[in-house]
Design a protein around this motif. Structure first.
Motif, PDB file in Angstrom:
ATOM      1  N   ALA A  19      30.928  58.201  35.644  1.00  0.00           N
ATOM      2  CA  ALA A  19      32.231  57.579  35.876  1.00  0.00           C
ATOM      3  C   ALA A  19      32.074  56.259  36.624  1.00  0.00           C
ATOM      4  O   ALA A  19      31.135  56.078  37.415  1.00  0.00           O
ATOM      5  N   SER A  20      33.010  55.361  36.383  1.00  0.00           N
ATOM      6  CA  SER A  20      33.017  54.087  37.107  1.00  0.00           C
ATOM      7  C   SER A  20      34.429  53.536  37.135  1.00  0.00           C
ATOM      8  O   SER A  20      35.305  53.973  36.374  1.00  0.00           O
ATOM      9  N   TYR A  21      34.646  52.546  38.023  1.00  0.00           N
ATOM     10  CA  TYR A  21      35.968  51.951  38.203  1.00  0.00           C
ATOM     11  C   TYR A  21      35.826  50.435  38.306  1.00  0.00           C
ATOM     12  O   TYR A  21      35.041  49.944  39.130  1.00  0.00           O
ATOM     13  N   PRO A  22      36.573  49.676  37.483  1.00  0.00           N
ATOM     14  CA  PRO A  22      36.548  48.224  37.666  1.00  0.00           C
ATOM     15  C   PRO A  22      37.089  47.841  39.043  1.00  0.00           C
ATOM     16  O   PRO A  22      37.993  48.498  39.579  1.00  0.00           O
ATOM     17  N   LEU A  23      36.523  46.794  39.603  1.00  0.00           N
ATOM     18  CA  LEU A  23      36.974  46.260  40.886  1.00  0.00           C
ATOM     19  C   LEU A  23      37.377  44.808  40.693  1.00  0.00           C
ATOM     20  O   LEU A  23      36.616  44.006  40.146  1.00  0.00           O
ATOM     21  N   LEU A  24      38.561  44.438  41.161  1.00  0.00           N
ATOM     22  CA  LEU A  24      39.006  43.054  41.168  1.00  0.00           C
ATOM     23  C   LEU A  24      38.770  42.478  42.553  1.00  0.00           C
ATOM     24  O   LEU A  24      39.134  43.090  43.568  1.00  0.00           O
ATOM     25  N   VAL A  25      38.143  41.298  42.595  1.00  0.00           N
ATOM     26  CA  VAL A  25      37.780  40.715  43.880  1.00  0.00           C
ATOM     27  C   VAL A  25      37.881  39.201  43.769  1.00  0.00           C
ATOM     28  O   VAL A  25      37.818  38.637  42.659  1.00  0.00           O
ATOM     29  N   ASN A  26      38.048  38.542  44.889  1.00  0.00           N
ATOM     30  CA  ASN A  26      38.039  37.084  44.946  1.00  0.00           C
ATOM     31  C   ASN A  26      36.729  36.607  45.552  1.00  0.00           C
ATOM     32  O   ASN A  26      36.277  37.140  46.573  1.00  0.00           O
ATOM     33  N   THR A  27      36.126  35.603  44.924  1.00  0.00           N
ATOM     34  CA  THR A  27      34.878  35.053  45.448  1.00  0.00           C
ATOM     35  C   THR A  27      35.125  34.079  46.588  1.00  0.00           C
ATOM     36  O   THR A  27      34.171  33.604  47.200  1.00  0.00           O
ATOM     37  N   VAL A  28      36.377  33.766  46.867  1.00  0.00           N
ATOM     38  CA  VAL A  28      36.729  32.926  48.016  1.00  0.00           C
ATOM     39  C   VAL A  28      37.047  33.852  49.178  1.00  0.00           C
ATOM     40  O   VAL A  28      37.957  34.685  49.101  1.00  0.00           O
ATOM     41  N   ARG A  29      36.297  33.718  50.245  1.00  0.00           N
ATOM     42  CA  ARG A  29      36.452  34.623  51.383  1.00  0.00           C
ATOM     43  C   ARG A  29      37.882  34.563  51.936  1.00  0.00           C
ATOM     44  O   ARG A  29      38.459  33.492  52.101  1.00  0.00           O
ATOM     45  N   GLY A  30      38.426  35.744  52.207  1.00  0.00           N
ATOM     46  CA  GLY A  30      39.736  35.820  52.832  1.00  0.00           C
ATOM     47  C   GLY A  30      40.904  35.663  51.886  1.00  0.00           C
ATOM     48  O   GLY A  30      42.057  35.713  52.319  1.00  0.00           O
ATOM     49  N   ALA A  31      40.648  35.471  50.580  1.00  0.00           N
ATOM     50  CA  ALA A  31      41.750  35.262  49.636  1.00  0.00           C
ATOM     51  C   ALA A  31      42.555  36.536  49.405  1.00  0.00           C
ATOM     52  O   ALA A  31      43.736  36.477  49.069  1.00  0.00           O
ATOM     53  N   THR A  32      41.921  37.701  49.562  1.00  0.00           N
ATOM     54  CA  THR A  32      42.610  38.985  49.394  1.00  0.00           C
ATOM     55  C   THR A  32      42.895  39.576  50.770  1.00  0.00           C
ATOM     56  O   THR A  32      41.988  39.719  51.586  1.00  0.00           O
ATOM     57  N   THR A  33      44.161  39.908  51.005  1.00  0.00           N
ATOM     58  CA  THR A  33      44.563  40.464  52.289  1.00  0.00           C
ATOM     59  C   THR A  33      45.323  41.766  52.062  1.00  0.00           C
ATOM     60  O   THR A  33      46.152  41.851  51.149  1.00  0.00           O
ATOM     61  N   PRO A  34      45.071  42.802  52.872  1.00  0.00           N
ATOM     62  CA  PRO A  34      45.754  44.085  52.667  1.00  0.00           C
ATOM     63  C   PRO A  34      47.271  43.980  52.753  1.00  0.00           C
ATOM     64  O   PRO A  34      47.977  44.761  52.112  1.00  0.00           O
ATOM     65  N   ASP A  35      47.777  43.005  53.517  1.00  0.00           N
ATOM     66  CA  ASP A  35      49.219  42.925  53.757  1.00  0.00           C
ATOM     67  C   ASP A  35      49.998  42.248  52.641  1.00  0.00           C
ATOM     68  O   ASP A  35      51.233  42.231  52.681  1.00  0.00           O
TER      69      ASP A  35
END
Length: 687
Positions: free
Chosen positions: A357-373
């Protein structure tokens, strides 16, 4: 959509489209210094500028943006900018304005004006713009374009101004107001007008919340005298420091304007990914072939991941309509190329064929671009989280997440040709990534590899001659991040490896000859062997010889001198890592070390350093051994602790430059003029 970008070279097809040639200079007022300039530009040009204790390249006298959402969901954007140019650098940076244009978006207005110090006025308009492809260097093709307008007489002391309008239907209903830059802003304003039934939620980044002035359906935010972001060496990326307001628009009548939570964004992304996530007979056959002979999950994961990383070429065709949708895995397998999402879905399909099993992950290569809030569908990279059983391990698996719901997950980036499966590049370490699931998707944090996974070990075996020459052989071994960097530097096509090595050695050896004996990039370990000859390494000091035992390399940042001004921002390391050196130097017969320095031992929460010297003696064949280890324990050094880091580096610099005194017996030969050495690689002179 940012309006101001640095000039980017379009390296894909070399496409260069000119919308319209500039009119002949003799036919319009704009080129005789008498062009008409709008009143708003003239008023902004009179704005007094604040005084700063540091050099300012340009002042942003006015930055005004108005966004209006129409009932049909289309957006109209109006932007006005006025700059006062102060230095040549500021003039170079602000002599043009460039904005991106997605398919379906129109730019009906694009004007610019220059007001010289002696009052002459020049203008440019939409027919003067140049359009070029707005793609990353690795994209094969894309349908986004950048529109650029350049102004004449953009020199220090003059005023330049721009105005442009954009109209179009956004892919997502999310707006960003970037209100802080590297130049100070005297006055700026952002205005948002929504139709009935629309609302917004806001998120302030690197700035205290500012309440808007609300009139009807229009919200207006205003700021005055916004100080610039002044980047420092080894500080966080600009986006992590600059103030911004992020707005998510939502409406019950628009499905894509309802992605308000991370599970909602995850479910939306899953629908796109599922269309290509297929296990066909050819996928099953390929997976079986690749994993033939594997007895466990570890072997299967590594084999399948290396195939996707090494044998499937990275090629991106970035079209807006399909930019978030991967191609079907069987198609990617047949063509043997794809971008990050294509590689991730192909790997997921191959793993599924083997029951993993596996799960795709979406991520930003720019640090800090994704925030939990702030849930957002804007991502620029897709990787994979692979479910692995307890106890499964491989030497390169440094990125493992233990999630209470999803279990043990190994993070794999299918685009990394030069890193082993399970290694994560420095720009993703400790970043938040979105797990793509049909329901219940959430953010997980990509782990930071322990220092033991990122190592650089350098060993040199040297002989000192009575004439002061140093001869020897050096071996460098690298793992993890240092290995990835070395492969990028030394292993590229057409790379002049000898020149690269010479440039590395030059700060440490005044005159030298060097020769690369071998370079072995390796799958996990990068190895390089080379020989050096420095004819005048020893310095005569009134009957004594001065010897620097730390022959090569530095672990410090020269830009962190403790005498520099106080830091404003944290210091950031690329990775947690261990750098160690062992230099064995056999000294000439009849010489002895006058004094053995004490060991150096420094230990801080963010890093540690230790060095020792074993003196030469008959027992060790008169070989002096210098050893040291530098360990980075934290990726970021908080601003209050930077002074400690500066002091630490000051002590380390002293150890690296430390000179020992060798005393010769009365019967020992004296140091002669440096003789020619028998090494025949490229000759270098001086620092």
């Amino acid at each position: 959509m940012n309006s101001k970008h640095l000039w980017r070279k379009f390296a894909g097809l070399g496409l260069l489209l000119v919308l319209a040639a500039a009119a002949p200079r003799c036919e319009a007022e704009r080129d005789n210094g008498k062009a008409k300039v709008p009143d708003w530009v003239l008023e902004a040009a009179k704005t007094p500028t604040p005084n700063y204790s540091y050099r300012v390249n340009a002042y942003v006298l006015l930055d005004s943006e108005q966004d209006q959402v129409l009932p049909n969901g289309r957006i109209e954007k109006d932007r006005r900018l006025v700059y006062k140019l102060v230095t040549s650098k500021g003039a170079e940076e602000e002599s043009f304005l460039e904005t991106s244009s997605d398919p379906g978006w129109k730019i009906p207005v694009f004007n610019g004006w220059t007001i010289t110090a002696d009052g002459k006025k020049y203008s440019r308009s939409l027919k003067d713009v140049i359009v070029h492809g707005d793609n990353a260097d690795e994209d094969l093709y894309g349908d986004r374009r950048s529109v650029r307008l350049e102004l004449p007489w953009a020199i220090p002391g003059n005023i330049v101004a721009y105005e442009f309008k954009q109209e179009g239907l956004p892919q997502f209903w999310e707006l960003d107001w970037q209100f802080q830059r590297q130049n100070p802003i005297v006055s700026e304003q952002y205005q948002l007008t929504l139709p009935p039934g629309w609302e917004y939620r806001s998120y302030w980044l690197n700035h205290a919340k500012v309440e808007p002035v609300i009139q009807g359906n229009t919200s207006t935010w205003s700021l005055q005298d916004v100080a610039p972001v002044r980047p420092e060496p080894h500080c966080p990326e600009f986006g992590e420091l600059a103030g911004a307001l992020r707005l998510h628009l939502f409406s019950a009548s628009n499905p894509l304007a309802q992605l308000n939570t991370w599970p909602e964004v995850s479910a939306w992304a899953y629908k796109l990914a599922a269309s290509g996530w297929l296990v066909t007979p050819e996928i099953q056959q390929k997976a079986a072939t690749l994993t033939a002979g594997c007895a466990d999950v570890t072997c299967k994961v590594n084999r399948l991941a290396r195939f996707v990383q090494k044998d499937v070429r990275y090629v991106e065709i970035s079209l807006l309509a399909t930019g978030y949708t991967p191609h079907p895995a069987p198609q990617v397998l047949r063509t043997q190329y794809g971008d990050c999402k294509d590689k991730a879905i192909l790997l997921a399909s191959l793993l599924k064929a083997e029951g993993i099993a596996s799960y795709p992950l979406l991520v930003n290569t720019v640090r800090g671009a994704t925030t939990p809030d702030f849930a957002s569908p804007f991502f620029n990279h897709m990787i994979l989280a692979v479910s692995i059983p307890a106890g499964a391990q491989s030497p390169s698996w440094s990125a493992i997440v233990n999630d209470p719901q999803l279990g043990r997950l190994l993070i794999i980036d299918g685009t990394l040709r030069d890193q082993a499966p399970g290694e994560v590049p420095f720009y993703l370490a400790s970043e938040d990534a979105l797990v793509v699931l049909p329901s219940g998707g959430k953010l997980i944090q990509i782990p930071t590899a322990a220092p033991s996974f990122n190592r650089l070990f350098r060993q040199g075996d040297f002989v000192l001659r009575p004439d002061g020459a140093l001869l020897g052989n050096v071996t460098e071994l690298r793992w993890g991040q240092p290995a990835w960097i070395a492969r990028q530097v030394y292993d590229g096509p057409g790379t002049d490896n000898q020149r690269i090595l010479d440039n590395f050695l030059r700060p440490y050896l005044s005159d030298f000859q060097a020769k690369i004996d071998s370079i072995q990039p390796g799958k996990r370990v990068f190895r390089m062997d080379y020989s050096v000859a420095a004819p005048s390494y020893l310095q005569d000091a009134g009957g004594y010889l001065m010897l620097r035992p730390c022959v090569l390399g530095s672990v410090t940042f020269s830009t962190l001198d403790p005498d520099h001004d106080a830091r404003r921002y944290p210091v950031v390391f690329d990775s947690l890592e261990v750098r160690s050196d062992i230099y064995k130097i056999r000294i000439p017969a009849g010489y002895s070390l006058m004094d053995t320095p004490r060991p150096v031992k420094l230990d801080y929460p963010f890093a540690s350093y230790e060095s020792t010297i074993d003196p030469p003696s008959a027992a060790n064949n008169y070989t002096l051994t210098y050893k040291r280890v530098f360990t980075v324990k934290e990726l970021e050094v908080p601003t209050p602790e930077v002074k400690q880091l500066q002091q630490m580096f000051y002590r380390i610099n002293g150890d690296e430059q430390n000179q020992l005194l060798l005393q010769r017996a009365a019967s020992a030969p004296t140091a002669a003029a440096p003789a020619a050495t028998p090494v025949s690689p490229s000759q270098n002179s001086g620092r």
